[in-house]
Design a protein around this motif. Structure first.
Motif, PDB file in Angstrom:
ATOM      1  N   ALA A  99     -13.209  -9.536  -3.132  1.00 48.72           N
ATOM      2  CA  ALA A  99     -12.134  -9.745  -2.148  1.00 48.72           C
ATOM      3  C   ALA A  99     -10.878 -10.398  -2.728  1.00 48.72           C
ATOM      4  CB  ALA A  99     -12.658 -10.558  -0.969  1.00 48.72           C
ATOM      5  N   PRO A 100     -11.013 -11.466  -3.530  1.00 51.18           N
ATOM      6  CA  PRO A 100      -9.776 -12.166  -3.912  1.00 51.18           C
ATOM      7  C   PRO A 100      -8.951 -11.458  -4.983  1.00 51.18           C
ATOM      8  CG  PRO A 100     -11.742 -13.554  -4.169  1.00 51.18           C
ATOM      9  CD  PRO A 100     -12.196 -12.155  -4.037  1.00 51.18           C
ATOM     10  N   PHE A 128     -11.877 -18.157  -9.279  1.00 51.00           N
ATOM     11  CA  PHE A 128     -12.984 -17.560  -8.526  1.00 51.00           C
ATOM     12  C   PHE A 128     -14.231 -17.355  -9.376  1.00 51.00           C
ATOM     13  CE2 PHE A 128      -9.317 -16.448  -6.016  1.00 51.00           C
ATOM     14  CZ  PHE A 128      -9.749 -16.857  -4.777  1.00 51.00           C
ATOM     15  N   LEU A 164      -6.552 -11.640   9.322  1.00 50.41           N
ATOM     16  CA  LEU A 164      -7.793 -11.325   9.989  1.00 50.41           C
ATOM     17  C   LEU A 164      -8.611 -12.582  10.034  1.00 50.41           C
ATOM     18  CD1 LEU A 164      -8.277  -8.023   8.101  1.00 50.41           C
ATOM     19  CD2 LEU A 164      -7.250  -8.420  10.276  1.00 50.41           C
ATOM     20  N   ILE A 201      -2.713   4.378   9.595  1.00 50.83           N
ATOM     21  CA  ILE A 201      -2.427   3.036   9.099  1.00 50.83           C
ATOM     22  C   ILE A 201      -1.418   2.288   9.961  1.00 50.83           C
ATOM     23  CG2 ILE A 201      -1.456   1.717   7.193  1.00 50.83           C
ATOM     24  CD1 ILE A 201      -2.153   4.007   5.413  1.00 50.83           C
ATOM     25  N   VAL A 218      -3.084  -8.642   4.002  1.00 51.29           N
ATOM     26  CA  VAL A 218      -3.424  -8.358   5.392  1.00 51.29           C
ATOM     27  C   VAL A 218      -4.606  -9.178   5.880  1.00 51.29           C
ATOM     28  CG1 VAL A 218      -4.094  -6.585   7.022  1.00 51.29           C
ATOM     29  CG2 VAL A 218      -2.470  -6.069   5.246  1.00 51.29           C
ATOM     30  N   HIS A 219      -5.627  -9.365   5.011  1.00 53.69           N
ATOM     31  CA  HIS A 219      -6.809  -9.976   5.600  1.00 53.69           C
ATOM     32  C   HIS A 219      -6.701 -11.481   5.799  1.00 53.69           C
ATOM     33  CE1 HIS A 219      -8.486  -9.874   1.330  1.00 53.69           C
ATOM     34  NE2 HIS A 219      -8.169 -11.098   1.581  1.00 53.69           N
ATOM     35  N   ARG A 279      -5.986 -17.685  -4.034  1.00 52.35           N
ATOM     36  CA  ARG A 279      -5.100 -16.596  -4.372  1.00 52.35           C
ATOM     37  C   ARG A 279      -4.957 -15.694  -3.169  1.00 52.35           C
ATOM     38  NH1 ARG A 279      -4.617 -11.618  -5.733  1.00 52.35           N
ATOM     39  NH2 ARG A 279      -3.002 -11.180  -7.239  1.00 52.35           N
ATOM     40  N   PRO A 280      -3.847 -15.004  -3.044  1.00 55.60           N
ATOM     41  CA  PRO A 280      -3.782 -14.057  -1.941  1.00 55.60           C
ATOM     42  C   PRO A 280      -4.797 -12.978  -2.205  1.00 55.60           C
ATOM     43  CG  PRO A 280      -2.031 -13.657  -3.498  1.00 55.60           C
ATOM     44  CD  PRO A 280      -2.702 -14.910  -3.918  1.00 55.60           C
ATOM     45  N   SER A 281      -5.748 -12.834  -1.363  1.00 57.50           N
ATOM     46  CA  SER A 281      -6.645 -11.703  -1.541  1.00 57.50           C
ATOM     47  C   SER A 281      -5.789 -10.520  -1.163  1.00 57.50           C
ATOM     48  CB  SER A 281      -7.871 -11.857  -0.670  1.00 57.50           C
ATOM     49  OG  SER A 281      -7.738 -12.976   0.155  1.00 57.50           O
ATOM     50  N   VAL A 286      -5.379   4.094  -0.514  1.00 59.42           N
ATOM     51  CA  VAL A 286      -4.768   3.545   0.691  1.00 59.42           C
ATOM     52  C   VAL A 286      -5.840   3.303   1.751  1.00 59.42           C
ATOM     53  CG1 VAL A 286      -3.295   4.114   2.659  1.00 59.42           C
ATOM     54  CG2 VAL A 286      -2.463   4.532   0.349  1.00 59.42           C
ATOM     55  N   VAL A 325      -7.071  -0.352   3.387  1.00 60.44           N
ATOM     56  CA  VAL A 325      -7.038  -0.799   4.782  1.00 60.44           C
ATOM     57  C   VAL A 325      -8.445  -0.948   5.338  1.00 60.44           C
ATOM     58  CG1 VAL A 325      -4.721   0.050   5.290  1.00 60.44           C
ATOM     59  CG2 VAL A 325      -6.690   1.521   5.695  1.00 60.44           C
ATOM     60  N   SER A 363      -2.862 -13.810 -13.629  1.00 58.77           N
ATOM     61  CA  SER A 363      -4.044 -13.032 -13.263  1.00 58.77           C
ATOM     62  C   SER A 363      -5.290 -13.678 -13.838  1.00 58.77           C
ATOM     63  CB  SER A 363      -3.935 -11.599 -13.781  1.00 58.77           C
ATOM     64  OG  SER A 363      -2.732 -11.017 -13.365  1.00 58.77           O
ATOM     65  N   GLU A 366       4.361 -10.979  -6.281  1.00 60.75           N
ATOM     66  CA  GLU A 366       3.085 -10.907  -5.573  1.00 60.75           C
ATOM     67  C   GLU A 366       2.067 -11.800  -6.261  1.00 60.75           C
ATOM     68  OE1 GLU A 366      -0.461  -8.999  -3.686  1.00 60.75           O
ATOM     69  OE2 GLU A 366      -0.061  -8.911  -5.811  1.00 60.75           O
ATOM     70  N   THR A 423      -2.412  -3.153  -8.722  1.00 58.85           N
ATOM     71  CA  THR A 423      -0.991  -3.161  -9.070  1.00 58.85           C
ATOM     72  C   THR A 423      -0.756  -2.621 -10.475  1.00 58.85           C
ATOM     73  OG1 THR A 423      -0.972  -5.151  -7.756  1.00 58.85           O
ATOM     74  CG2 THR A 423       1.057  -4.563  -8.849  1.00 58.85           C
ATOM     75  N   TRP A 424      -1.798  -2.719 -11.335  1.00 61.23           N
ATOM     76  CA  TRP A 424      -1.648  -2.177 -12.686  1.00 61.23           C
ATOM     77  C   TRP A 424      -1.394  -0.679 -12.657  1.00 61.23           C
ATOM     78  CZ3 TRP A 424      -0.867  -5.116 -16.793  1.00 61.23           C
ATOM     79  CH2 TRP A 424      -1.240  -6.462 -16.715  1.00 61.23           C
ATOM     80  N   LEU A 425      -1.882  -0.031 -11.619  1.00 63.89           N
ATOM     81  CA  LEU A 425      -1.666   1.413 -11.483  1.00 63.89           C
ATOM     82  C   LEU A 425      -0.181   1.721 -11.315  1.00 63.89           C
ATOM     83  CD1 LEU A 425      -3.014   4.205 -11.106  1.00 63.89           C
ATOM     84  CD2 LEU A 425      -3.141   3.697  -8.671  1.00 63.89           C
ATOM     85  N   TRP A 468      -9.050  -7.734  -5.832  1.00 65.48           N
ATOM     86  CA  TRP A 468      -8.940  -6.276  -5.957  1.00 65.48           C
ATOM     87  C   TRP A 468      -7.517  -5.763  -5.873  1.00 65.48           C
ATOM     88  CZ3 TRP A 468      -7.003  -2.811  -2.413  1.00 65.48           C
ATOM     89  CH2 TRP A 468      -6.715  -3.335  -1.159  1.00 65.48           C
ATOM     90  N   ASP A 469      -6.691  -6.377  -5.024  1.00 63.51           N
ATOM     91  CA  ASP A 469      -5.346  -5.792  -4.846  1.00 63.51           C
ATOM     92  C   ASP A 469      -4.473  -6.049  -6.067  1.00 63.51           C
ATOM     93  OD1 ASP A 469      -5.180  -8.493  -4.268  1.00 63.51           O
ATOM     94  OD2 ASP A 469      -3.384  -8.217  -3.064  1.00 63.51           O
ATOM     95  N   GLY A 470      -4.710  -7.199  -6.721  1.00 61.18           N
ATOM     96  CA  GLY A 470      -3.999  -7.448  -7.970  1.00 61.18           C
ATOM     97  C   GLY A 470      -4.357  -6.407  -9.009  1.00 61.18           C
ATOM     98  N   VAL A 529       0.835  -1.210   0.000  1.00 69.53           N
ATOM     99  CA  VAL A 529       0.000   0.000   0.000  1.00 69.53           C
ATOM    100  C   VAL A 529       0.869   1.260   0.000  1.00 69.53           C
ATOM    101  CG1 VAL A 529      -1.599   1.320   1.417  1.00 69.53           C
ATOM    102  CG2 VAL A 529      -1.986  -1.097   1.080  1.00 69.53           C
ATOM    103  N   GLU A 541      -9.552  -4.299   5.097  1.00 64.52           N
ATOM    104  CA  GLU A 541      -9.011  -5.234   6.085  1.00 64.52           C
ATOM    105  C   GLU A 541      -9.598  -5.008   7.467  1.00 64.52           C
ATOM    106  OE1 GLU A 541      -7.425  -6.987   4.285  1.00 64.52           O
ATOM    107  OE2 GLU A 541      -6.616  -5.700   2.707  1.00 64.52           O
ATOM    108  N   PHE A 572       5.530  -7.148  -8.646  1.00 63.71           N
ATOM    109  CA  PHE A 572       4.233  -7.602  -9.122  1.00 63.71           C
ATOM    110  C   PHE A 572       4.277  -9.096  -9.426  1.00 63.71           C
ATOM    111  CE2 PHE A 572       0.660  -6.477 -12.354  1.00 63.71           C
ATOM    112  CZ  PHE A 572      -0.243  -7.165 -11.570  1.00 63.71           C
TER     113      PHE A 572
END
Lengths: 465, 334
Positions: free
Chosen positions: B52-53, B324, A458, A419, A454-455, A449-451, B96, B100, B317, A108, B60-62, B55-57, A69, B103, A105
Motif C-alpha cells: 500500500a505505501p 516501512f 478513504l 473513474i 486517494v486512499h 509516506r503518501p500511499s 488505471v 482505483v 524513495s 509527489e 511513476t518510474w513508468l 506502489w504508486d511511487g 492516474v 482505493e 515526481f
C-alpha cells in the motif's frame, strides 16, 4: 494516411486531456490555497484556518490522485497516436515534457507526503513549507507543460533540418512569444476556478448550517481573492488576445468569425459561421466593438479568414462558440464578484440566500470555462500541431487505421466514465462531512509516506463515518 | 565543435530507469496477482498492506521512463510506441483500473469482490501486456523511412506470448519474494508455495527464450556463440543457474529476504542477457542508440535538471522503503 485515424486520434487526445486538465485546473489553485491557509495558521495561530486546510487537503488528494492516474496516460498518447510529431518535434518538446514529469515526481515524492501525513511529525512552520513546496511544484509543472504547449502555438528558438525541429536557443524555445501570456492566463484561470469551487461549497455549507464558522471564513476570504483575480483574468485574457492577433491571425479570425480583412469591424455576439459560403448567418453584431477590443482602436484592422488558404484555416464554429462560452462565464463571474462587494458593504454577505444559491450554481462553471478556453486555443491552432510548420495530418502514426483508434477511444471512454463519477462521489461525501467544527486533535500517523493520494481520504472518511 | 557525447549517460539513465521500474512495479504487480489467490479478507488485507505505501511511487518510474525515451531517443519512441499500440493501451487501462480498485475496495463494501477481482486481474493483464511488449521489442518492428510501417497487430506472435507468460511468472516470483519478506505465518507459507510454482515457470521461460532468441536472429546467435564471446559471456548463463538454485533453496528454507534478492538476481541476469543480445540497438535491426539519440543540446539541457532531481528522488524513495521496513501487521490501518 487514414483520415479517420487522424480525426479519431484528435478526438481521443481531446478526450483524455480534457478529463485530465480538469484535475490540475483544481489542484494548482488548491495547492496555493492550502499554502495560504497553512501560512495564516502559522502567523495568526487561529485554529479555524487549520480546520479549513485539513478539509481541503482531503479533497485535494482525491483530485491529485485522479490527476496522477490520468496523467500517466498522457505521454504515451504522443507515441501511440502522434509518433510523427514525436519524431519531428521530440528534440525540442521532449525535454519540456520530461521536466514536467520530473517536477511532478519530485513534488509527489518529496513534499506531498509531509503535507498529507506529516502534520504530527514536523513543526507547523515545516508543514507550511511543505505546503509551499507542493504549491510551487504544481506551478513548475504548469510552467513546463505550458512552455511545450506554447511552443507548439508560437514556435521559436528552433531550426529545421530534414523536416525535423532542433533547438537553437533554449531560452527562446521556453519563452516563446505566447508563453508568458498563456502561462499567466491559464494559471490565473486555474486559481479562479478553484476559487469558485471553494465559494460554491462554502455557500452550500452556510445554507445547510454546517461548519458555518469555517464556511464563512472560506466564503469571505475567497471572495476577496476573486475580487482581485477575476478582473485580472479578464485583463490577461485581453492581452493574450492581442498576442494571438499578432502571432496567430488565422486563429483570431476564427475566434471572431471574421471572413474579410476590414477596418472598424463589428463584434459578433452571435452568429452561425458558414464556411462553405465564407460568411456568417444570423449574425448579431455591435459596430466598432470588434476593432476596439481586438486592436484597442476604433479603426483597427485584423486579417479575415479569406486571407488564408482554405487548407490553412482552422474550424470556425468551434473556437467561435467556445470562446464566447469562456468569455460569457468570465463576465458572469465578474457580476458575482461585484454583487459580493455590494453585499459586503450592506453587511449581508452571509445571509442572502439567493447569493449563496448563485455561488453554488456558479461553482462548476470555472471548469467549463477552462475547457472552453482550452478548446478555443487548441482547435484554433488547427490544422497544425506546430503552428504553421507541421500539419496535424502529418503528425499521426502512419500505421494506424480508423478502426484501431476507434477501439482505443471507446476503451478510454469506458474507463474514464467509471473513474470520474466514482471520484466525484468520494469527493461529494467528503464535502458533505464538512470541515471539523471543533479544534481537531491531529490525526494519528498511519504511515510516513503518501500511499495513494486517494486512499488517504478513504481512511479518514472511514473513521469519521 | 567537438562535444562530449551524452548518449552513454542517457543510455545508463534510461537502462537503470527501466530496470528500476521492472523491479519495483514488478513486485507490486506480482503481489497484485497473488492477491487473487488469498483465501480470505484478512489475508487479502495483509497482502494489500504489504504494498500500500509504495506502489504508486513505483508506477511513476513508468512515466519517467516514457518521457526519458521521448526526450533522449525520440526516434526510438516514435517507432516503438505506435508499434505497441494495443499492448500499451491495455497496460495503461489495466494500471488505471488497478489503481482505483486499490482505493475503491475500501470504500465500497458491497462491491468488495468486484474491486478485489479488478485489482488482481488488472495486475495480471498489465503484466501480460508488458511481457508481450518485451517480446515484440526483441523480435523487432518493420520500419520504413523513420516510421513504424507494420500493422498494429504485428506485436502478437508466439514468441511475444511466451515472453508475456514469462513475465507473469517473473513478476509473480518477485511478488512472492516480497510477501515472504513482508509477511509471516500462513501467508508466508502460501507465498513460498506460489514462489516455487513461479520459479519453475520462470526457469522454463528463461530456457525457452534463451533457445528461441538466437534461433530467431543470426546477429544474436553470433553475439553469444562466436569465439571469444562464448567464453566472455558464459558467466551469464552459469550465474543464472546458480542464482536459480539458491532461490529454490531460500523458498524451502527459513530465509526471509533470500527469495526476493534471488528474484532480483534472476531479473538482473535476464535483463543483462537481453541487453547483450540487442546492444547497441535501441530499435532492434534498425537504429542504434547513437542513431536514435536526440541532439546533444537536447540531451544536455535535460541532463542538467535530471542530475539534480534524480538523486533526490532516489534518496527519498529509498527512505520511504526504510520507513516501512519490517513485517506487515494485520492491524495497520488502511
Amino acid at each position: 494516411m487514414d483520415e479517420t485515424a487522424v480525426l479519431l486520434s484528435r478526438l481521443q487526445f481531446a478526450w483524455v486531456i480534457g478529463w485530465h486538465i480538469l484535475m490540475p485546473a483544481f489542484t494548482v489553485g488548491m495547492a496555493s490555497y492550502i499554502a495560504i491557509l497553512e501560512g495564516l495558521h502559522v502567523v495568526t495561530g487561529r485554529d479555524v484556518y487549520l480546520r479549513i486546510s485539513m478539509f481541503w487537503i482531503r479533497i485535494f488528494s482525491v483530485a491529485f490522485g485522479v490527476g496522477v492516474v490520468t496523467g500517466v496516460v498522457m505521454p504515451f498518447q504522443i507515441g501511440t497516436n502522434w509518433s510523427r510529431y514525436a519524431d519531428a518535434a521530440g528534440n525540442v518538446v521532449g525535454p519540456l515534457f520530461a521536466y514536467e514529469g520530473l517536477t511532478a515526481f519530485f513534488l509527489e515524492a518529496a513534499f506531498l507526503g509531509v503535507l498529507l501525513f506529516g502534520r504530527k511529525l514536523v513543526p507547523p512552520w515545516a508543514h507550511f513549507v511543505a505546503a509551499l513546496m507542493v504549491a510551487s511544484g504544481t506551478l513548475f509543472s504548469s510552467f513546463w507543460i505550458l512552455a511545450a504547449n506554447s511552443w507548439m502555438q508560437t514556435p521559436a528558438g528552433y531550426e529545421v533540418i530534414d523536416g525535423r525541429f532542433f533547438p537553437k536557443d533554449w531560452i527562446d524555445v521556453i519563452f516563446n512569444p505566447s508563453f508568458p501570456f498563456r502561462l499567466a492566463h491559464t494559471v490565473t484561470g486555474f486559481y479562479v476556478n478553484t476559487g469558485f469551487v471553494v465559494l460554491g461549497i462554502a455557500g452550500w455549507l452556510i445554507s445547510n448550517k454546517r461548519s458555518v464558522e469555517e464556511a464563512r471564513v472560506m466564503l469571505s476570504m475567497t471572495l476577496w481573492l476573486l475580487t482581485f483575480l477575476v478582473p485580472l483574468q479578464i485583463f490577461l485574457g485581453d492581452q493574450h488576445g492581442l498576442n494571438t492577433a499578432e502571432h496567430q491571425p488565422a486563429k483570431l479570425a476564427a475566434i471572431e468569425a471574421r471572413w474579410n480583412t476590414e477596418r472598424s469591424f463589428p463584434l459578433a455576439l452571435f452568429a452561425i459561421p458558414d464556411p462553405a459560403n465564407e460568411t456568417n448567418r444570423y449574425a448579431i453584431e455591435v459596430p466598432y466593438l470588434g476593432s476596439l477590443i481586438l486592436t484597442h482602436s476604433l479603426d483597427g484592422e485584423i486579417k479575415g479568414l479569406k486571407a488564408f488558404e482554405p487548407d490553412d484555416r482552422p474550424p470556425v464554429a468551434i473556437p467561435f462558440f467556445a470562446f464566447r462560452i469562456m468569455v460569457g462565464i468570465g463576465f458572469l463571474m465578474l457580476a458575482l464578484v461585484a454583487t459580493s462587494l455590494w453585499l459586503r458593504y450592506r453587511r449581508r454577505l452571509f445571509d442572502s440566500p439567493w447569493f449563496l444559491r448563485g455561488s453554488m450554481a456558479m461553482s462548476p462553471l470555472g471548469f467549463v470555462a477552462v475547457l472552453a478556453g482550452w478548446v478555443t486555443t487548441e482547435v484554433g491552432r488547427q490544422p497544425w500541431t506546430v503552428y504553421g510548420l507541421l500539419r496535424t495530418v502529418d503528425s499521426v502514426a502512419p500505421s494506424l487505421k480508423g478502426g484501431d483508434v476507434l477501439g482505443s477511444l471507446l476503451a478510454y471512454m469506458a474507463v474514464y466514465l467509471i473513474i470520474y463519477p466514482s471520484a466525484v462521489l468520494i469527493a461529494a461525501r467528503l464535502v458533505r462531512n464538512g470541515p471539523a467544527t471543533v479544534p481537531v486533535p491531529v490525526a494519528p500517523i498511519e504511515s510516513g509516506r503518501p500511499s495513494a493520494p486517494v486512499h488517504v481520504e478513504l481512511l479518514q472518511q472511514g473513521k469519521s463515518l | 565543435m567537438n562535444t562530449l557525447s551524452l548518449v552513454p549517460v542517457w543510455t545508463l539513465i534510461l537502462g537503470a530507469g527501466i530496470f528500476f521500474y521492472v523491479l519495483l512495479d514488478g513486485f507490486d504487480l506480482g503481489v497484485g496477482m497473488l492477491y487473487g489467490f488469498m483465501p480470505n479478507t484478512k489475508s487479502r488485507n495483509i497482502v494489500m498492506n504489504a504494498i500500500a505505501p509504495i506502489w504508486d511511487g513505483n508506477e511513476t518510474w513508468l512515466v519517467l521512463g516514457g518521457l526519458a525515451l521521448l526526450a533522449a531517443f525520440p526516434l526510438a519512441f516514435a517507432i516503438i510506441i505506435p508499434a505497441l499500440y494495443f499492448p500499451i493501451l491495455v497496460m495503461l487501462l489495466a494500471l488505471v483500473f488497478r489503481g482505483v480498485a486499490f482505493e475503491f475496495r475500501f470504500r465500497d463494501a458491497e462491491h468488495k469482490t468486484f474491486w478485489d477481482r479488478g485489482f488482481s486481474y488488472g495486475s495480471t493483464i498489465a503484466t501480460l501486456a508488458q511481457g508481450i511488449m518485451l517480446g515484440a521489442f526483441i523480435q523487432g518492428f518493420k520500419v520504413e523511412s523513420r516510421v513504424f510501417a507494420g500493422s498494429v497487430f504485428d506485436f502478437l506472435t508466439p514468441f511475444s506470448i511466451l515472453t508475456g507468460i514469462a513475465l507473469v511468472f517473473g513478476y509473480g516470483l518477485l511478488g512472492a519474494g516480497w510477501l515472504v519478506l513482508k509477511t509471516e505465518g500462513e501467508i508466508q507459507d502460501r507465498a513460498r508455495r506460489y514462489g516455487r510454482v513461479c520459479l519453475g515457470g520462470v526457469l522454463i521461460a528463461i530456457l525457452l527464450v534463451s533457445i528461441w532468441t538466437p534461433l530467431m536472429s543470426d546477429a544474436i546467435s553470433k553475439r553469444w556463440f562466436s569465439w571469444p564471446n562464448i567464453l566472455v559471456l558464459s558467466p551469464v548463463p552459469v550465474a543464472t543457474v546458480l542464482v536459480a538454485g539458491i532461490t529454490w533453496r531460500t523458498l524451502n528454507g527459513a530465509s526471509q529476504s533470500g527469495t526476493f534478492i534471488g528474484a532480483i538476481g534472476l531479473f538482473a541476469l535476464s535483463y543483462s542477457g537481453i541487453a547483450i543480445s540487442l546492444w547497441p540497438m535501441i530499435v532492434p535491426h534498425h537504429y542504434t542508440l547513437d542513431q536514435a539519440a536526440s541532439s546533444p543540446s537536447t540531451q544536455a539541457f535535460l541532463l542538467v535538471g535530471t542530475l539534480f532531481l534524480l538523486p533526490i528522488i532516489l534518496v527519498y524513495s529509498g527512505w520511504s522503503y526504510w520507513v516501512f521496513r519490517g513485517k506487515v501487521r494485520p492491524d495497520v490501518g488502511y
